[in-house]
Motif scaffolding. Structure first.
Motif, short mmCIF file in Angstrom:
data_model
loop_
_atom_site.label_atom_id
_atom_site.label_comp_id
_atom_site.label_asym_id
_atom_site.label_seq_id
_atom_site.Cartn_x
_atom_site.Cartn_y
_atom_site.Cartn_z
N UNK A 122 0.61 -1.37 0.46
CA UNK A 122 -0.57 0.16 -0.07
C UNK A 122 0.84 1.71 -0.16
N UNK A 123 1.66 1.48 0.56
CA UNK A 123 2.76 1.97 0.78
C UNK A 123 3.41 2.50 -0.20
N UNK A 124 3.42 1.49 -1.19
CA UNK A 124 4.53 1.52 -2.12
C UNK A 124 3.18 2.43 -3.92
N UNK A 125 2.20 1.75 -3.47
CA UNK A 125 1.02 1.65 -4.70
C UNK A 125 0.41 3.98 -3.95
N UNK B 256 6.77 11.16 -0.48
CA UNK B 256 8.04 11.08 0.66
C UNK B 256 7.46 10.63 1.81
N UNK B 257 6.07 10.75 2.15
CA UNK B 257 5.79 10.37 3.38
C UNK B 257 5.91 8.54 3.37
N UNK B 258 4.94 7.99 1.98
CA UNK B 258 5.35 6.78 1.62
C UNK B 258 6.53 5.56 2.29
N UNK B 259 7.33 6.52 1.35
CA UNK B 259 8.59 6.32 1.46
C UNK B 259 9.74 6.56 2.92
N UNK C 198 9.55 -1.73 6.82
CA UNK C 198 10.43 -2.42 6.61
C UNK C 198 11.38 -3.32 6.90
N UNK C 199 12.17 -2.11 8.13
CA UNK C 199 13.34 -2.22 8.79
C UNK C 199 12.59 -3.53 10.77
N UNK C 200 11.37 -3.75 10.50
CA UNK C 200 11.07 -4.68 11.46
C UNK C 200 10.82 -6.23 11.20
N UNK C 201 10.17 -6.84 12.26
CA UNK C 201 9.88 -8.12 12.00
C UNK C 201 8.32 -7.96 11.62
N UNK C 202 8.15 -9.03 11.61
CA UNK C 202 6.38 -8.88 11.44
C UNK C 202 5.65 -8.73 12.23
N UNK C 203 5.85 -9.35 13.29
CA UNK C 203 5.45 -9.12 14.38
C UNK C 203 5.72 -7.18 15.50
#
Length: 118
Positions: free
Chosen positions: A23-26, A71-74, A81-86
């Motif tokens: 969603x953030x990429x889109x 910019x905010x999406x990036x 992206x740096x976080x684990x799934x949890x």
């Protein structure tokens, strides 16, 4: 009863890390594209009539809203992206307002950019 259960499931639905990153990429991609179209329409702002000034202001705001959305999406993508799934699930449950802001910003940029392209 079924409609209430379905709406309750939708409210409580927790997106996966992959869904949020997509969603953030889109949002960032759409923001960058619409911002590029908006700035491409800008001719330097040499208009002095009311309609021309209104168009120039719409282009100006569309470009900046789209840029801010991209910019905010990036930045959010980089953070999640740096976080684990949890960790991503925890962060998004605490920061729903931040994600809603990003969605609202993307929505406003899309509407404003679409208005300018007409």
């Amino acid at each position: 009863a079924n409609m209430m259960q379905a709406s309750q499931r939708a409210i409580n639905y927790v997106m996966t890390k992959e869904e949020i990153l997509n969603d953030l990429t889109n949002t960032g991609t759409i923001g960058a594209l619409l911002g590029g179209f908006a700035i491409g329409l800008f001719d330097g702002g040499h208009r002095t009539d009311a309609l021309g000034v209104t168009i120039d202001m719409a282009i100006y705001f569309a470009f900046h809203l789209c840029t801010l959305s991209a910019i905010s999406g990036a930045v959010l993508y980089w953070k999640l992206n740096a976080l684990s799934e949890e960790g991503c699930r925890e962060w998004t449950s605490k920061k729903r307002l931040t994600l809603m802001y990003e969605s609202l910003l993307g929505f406003l940029a899309d509407i404003q950019g679409s208005f300018v392209d007409v």
